[in-house]
Scaffold this motif. Structure first.
Motif, mmCIF file in Angstrom:
data_model
loop_
_atom_site.group_PDB
_atom_site.id
_atom_site.type_symbol
_atom_site.label_atom_id
_atom_site.label_comp_id
_atom_site.label_asym_id
_atom_site.label_seq_id
_atom_site.Cartn_x
_atom_site.Cartn_y
_atom_site.Cartn_z
ATOM 1 N N GLY A 36 46.991 44.901 63.839
ATOM 2 C CA GLY A 36 46.581 44.963 65.232
ATOM 3 C C GLY A 36 47.793 45.143 66.122
ATOM 4 O O GLY A 36 48.877 44.638 65.801
ATOM 5 N N ALA A 37 47.608 45.836 67.233
ATOM 6 C CA ALA A 37 48.703 46.092 68.169
ATOM 7 C C ALA A 37 49.228 44.770 68.730
ATOM 8 O O ALA A 37 48.471 43.796 68.793
ATOM 9 C CB ALA A 37 48.202 46.983 69.295
ATOM 10 N N PRO A 38 50.477 44.702 69.180
ATOM 11 C CA PRO A 38 51.454 45.797 69.139
ATOM 12 C C PRO A 38 52.133 45.913 67.772
ATOM 13 O O PRO A 38 52.212 44.950 67.036
ATOM 14 C CB PRO A 38 52.482 45.351 70.185
ATOM 15 N N PHE A 39 52.591 47.127 67.459
ATOM 16 C CA PHE A 39 53.384 47.374 66.251
ATOM 17 C C PHE A 39 54.705 48.008 66.629
ATOM 18 O O PHE A 39 54.815 48.648 67.658
ATOM 19 C CB PHE A 39 52.760 48.428 65.329
ATOM 20 N N TYR A 76 55.329 43.459 57.735
ATOM 21 C CA TYR A 76 54.745 43.244 59.059
ATOM 22 C C TYR A 76 53.441 42.456 58.952
ATOM 23 O O TYR A 76 52.640 42.656 58.038
ATOM 24 C CB TYR A 76 54.500 44.587 59.762
ATOM 25 N N LEU A 77 53.247 41.569 59.917
ATOM 26 C CA LEU A 77 52.086 40.672 59.857
ATOM 27 C C LEU A 77 50.760 41.408 59.993
ATOM 28 O O LEU A 77 50.679 42.431 60.656
ATOM 29 C CB LEU A 77 52.187 39.573 60.908
ATOM 30 N N THR A 78 49.730 40.843 59.376
ATOM 31 C CA THR A 78 48.375 41.347 59.517
ATOM 32 C C THR A 78 47.684 40.526 60.604
ATOM 33 O O THR A 78 47.417 39.345 60.430
ATOM 34 C CB THR A 78 47.607 41.215 58.187
ATOM 35 N N ALA A 79 47.461 41.177 61.747
ATOM 36 C CA ALA A 79 46.812 40.518 62.889
ATOM 37 C C ALA A 79 45.703 41.444 63.371
ATOM 38 O O ALA A 79 45.868 42.188 64.326
ATOM 39 C CB ALA A 79 47.834 40.264 63.997
ATOM 40 N N PRO A 80 44.568 41.421 62.679
ATOM 41 C CA PRO A 80 43.520 42.422 62.930
ATOM 42 C C PRO A 80 42.938 42.296 64.336
ATOM 43 O O PRO A 80 42.865 41.200 64.900
ATOM 44 C CB PRO A 80 42.442 42.082 61.903
ATOM 45 N N ALA A 81 42.485 43.425 64.855
ATOM 46 C CA ALA A 81 41.861 43.463 66.185
ATOM 47 C C ALA A 81 40.356 43.646 66.092
ATOM 48 O O ALA A 81 39.705 43.951 67.090
ATOM 49 C CB ALA A 81 42.489 44.596 67.003
ATOM 50 N N SER A 82 39.784 43.453 64.904
ATOM 51 C CA SER A 82 38.333 43.629 64.712
ATOM 52 C C SER A 82 37.856 42.676 63.633
ATOM 53 O O SER A 82 38.635 42.224 62.795
ATOM 54 C CB SER A 82 38.038 45.068 64.276
ATOM 55 N N SER A 83 36.548 42.396 63.643
ATOM 56 C CA SER A 83 35.978 41.559 62.582
ATOM 57 C C SER A 83 36.147 42.231 61.223
ATOM 58 O O SER A 83 36.452 41.578 60.218
ATOM 59 C CB SER A 83 34.496 41.300 62.853
ATOM 60 N N VAL A 99 39.566 41.560 59.969
ATOM 61 C CA VAL A 99 39.677 40.171 59.496
ATOM 62 C C VAL A 99 39.048 40.049 58.106
ATOM 63 O O VAL A 99 39.615 39.438 57.197
ATOM 64 C CB VAL A 99 39.012 39.205 60.498
ATOM 65 N N VAL A 139 41.411 41.555 55.507
ATOM 66 C CA VAL A 139 42.570 40.702 55.189
ATOM 67 C C VAL A 139 42.143 39.514 54.334
ATOM 68 O O VAL A 139 42.832 39.143 53.382
ATOM 69 C CB VAL A 139 43.270 40.149 56.440
#
Lengths: 325, 325
Positions: free
Chosen positions: A129-132, A140-147, A150, A153
């Motif tokens: 998920g942004a920002p990248f 780089y971390l996995t920080a999803p912006a959608s279900s 998630v 991951v």
């Protein structure tokens, strides 16, 4: 060697099946049988060099995991999921299929003593998920912006833990956006990335909702099948606890795509692209990662497309059927 | 304002409760009632300035989530979990308590229309797995090396997704190793980090299983309580989709700890530390991250211990009771 494909009726599932039917082997080992699962009936290629069982069911229903592995497949390709937009719109159903169904499969495997199949799980850019940074590296971390992201991951994390404990032998591959997708235009927000190539080559108009300078991370269906097969036969010891891999891709702008189309098919094809700016689409797709090092995957022998020309050639060779031909 | 503490009978839960009993408020807002939950009966402080309900149950049992939120607490502190070693030894029970129990709590909240409590989830360094850079920044991937760590990351991811969807308002705080833990030595592999300070101050011997140059990332119980309270009243808008925060800590070597003990309590205390090298402990603890930027947490106003001397002082002021006093 027996295999199981979940999501066999989907575009990548079908391409994988065609490839395996043609080869008859994975890494030199003959395939002796395949279970083809999807929520709809999979139609296998006409000539299959190994016996095939077609299963159509809701794999997340009770007992679904056990049924899938009844033949004790040595290699499981898990391509099944509810897509991003649907997982966002149907919260419970997204978690039920993408998370609970996958976990039930892992649990069914764990319940069989001594059974440790290779499980290739197809994950996605949606885990980020942004920002990248401009180029995303393997740490780089996995920080999803959608279900959906998630759920992907979580399936990766469980795969890593079940692998670490010796219950299965998992590899999760995060595919780039697939381009050029064959077939008819679909409702995916990313559809134009393939559409502006596929439709003009077929003499049809295609809408372009974003600016030419949008950069995307893509791979051909042919490359994706190559990744799946390589992941199926890879030595997993070097992966250690980190079982998720960013797959190689090609980082191109929409403008790069258009110029490649012009070189291949001329101005007439390019003139079929209609600029129809859509700020909503631009915002979503502009929030996706645009470039990756994919350093671990390269080091492990995953080989992708050379450049966008190669992606275009793969489409023309594999999927393009001129009108009237 | 009503609160709920899950894990209220644990060390940090009790410290949080003592603090809230003393303050009677969070960020100036009076606390009007508290539910104290744990798997055992929580004994509240003698003088509580607000009504307290004590619940002892298995919160992961069916209906557990609904019972916890029956009073519709405005702030939920979720400190409950099966600890790392137990989650590793008891695979199913670890997932049942740490993952399924937490998810059932989130689901119970989602099921109540218009109810959007602040949920402060205590996470852990265990979300990270080796290798790391010398200093871990806020963009570093979570690749846990234990089932406990996987369960913590999954609870974080779900918290972020439920927050993004507006079902709750979550903040996950990743606590450093807590030092100096009060009370008797426990079986935790990290126990010596506190033990080599606490036991000698009390005139008792303490085993040291690692070398002096081992570097650890620690925070006092007092700092941890401060983080919880700050997370409870924080404006979450600046967090965006990234609801997990690495908390500030102090990066010290075991040698730093010993020299601080010497300055405070003299050679006699230091001489109570018995060097008993244990390669198994050294390997596990040596695989933990040693230093963090915690830049986002600092920017959001989370304030930690100044240095190891301050951690030592906090222990002496808050917990040290000289023998015979």
């Amino acid at each position: 060697m027996k295999i199981l494909i979940l999501g066999a009726a989907g575009m990548i599932g079908r391409k994988l099946l065609d490839h395996l039917a043609e080869q008859g082997t994975i890494s030199g080992v003959p395939i002796t049988g395949a279970v083809l699962h999807d929520v709809v009936e999979t139609t296998p290629p006409a000539a299959m060099p190994f016996p095939v069982e077609v299963l159509a069911s809701d794999y997340a229903a009770p007992g679904g995991g056990e049924r899938l592995i009844a033949t004790r497949p040595d290699i499981i390709f898990h391509l099944a999921s509810i897509v991003s937009g649907e997982a966002e719109a149907r919260f419970e159903e997204g978690y039920r299929i993408n998370l609970d169904g996958t976990r039930a499969l892992y649990e069914a495997i764990r319940a069989v003593p001594g059974y440790v199949p290779r499980l290739v799980y197809t994950s996605s850019l949606a885990v980020f998920g942004a920002p990248f940074p401009e180029v995303v590296d393997d740490d780089y971390l996995t920080a999803p912006a959608s279900s959906y992201g998630v759920q992907k991951v979580i399936a990766e994390l469980l795969l890593a833990d079940y692998s670490r404990k010796g219950f299965l032998d998992g590899v999760a591959i995060r595919l780039p956006t697939i381009c050029v997708r064959p077939g008819r235009p679909n409702a995916a927000l990313s559809g134009f990335i393939s559409g502006i190539i596929r439709e003009p080559l077929n003499g049809l108009e295609a809408d372009l909702p974003v600016d030419d300078d949008l950069r995307v991370w893509i791979a051909s269906p042919r490359a994706a099948v190559g990744y799946l097969v390589h992941a199926a036969s890879l030595d997993t010891a070097p992966l250690g606890a980190r079982r998720s891999l960013n797959m190689p891709g090609v980082s191109v702008t929409i403008g790069d795509e258009i110029e490649a189309l012009r070189r291949r098919a001329g101005d007439a094809a390019v003139n079929l692209i209609r600029r129809r700016p859509d700020p909503a689409v631009a915002r979503v797709v502009g929030g996706w990662p645009r470039n990756f090092t994919a350093a671990r995957a390269h080091a492990l022998g995953f080989a992708g497309d050379r450049d966008f020309e190669a992606i275009l050639d793969a489409y023309i060779e594999d999927d393009f059927r001129p009108a009237g031909a």
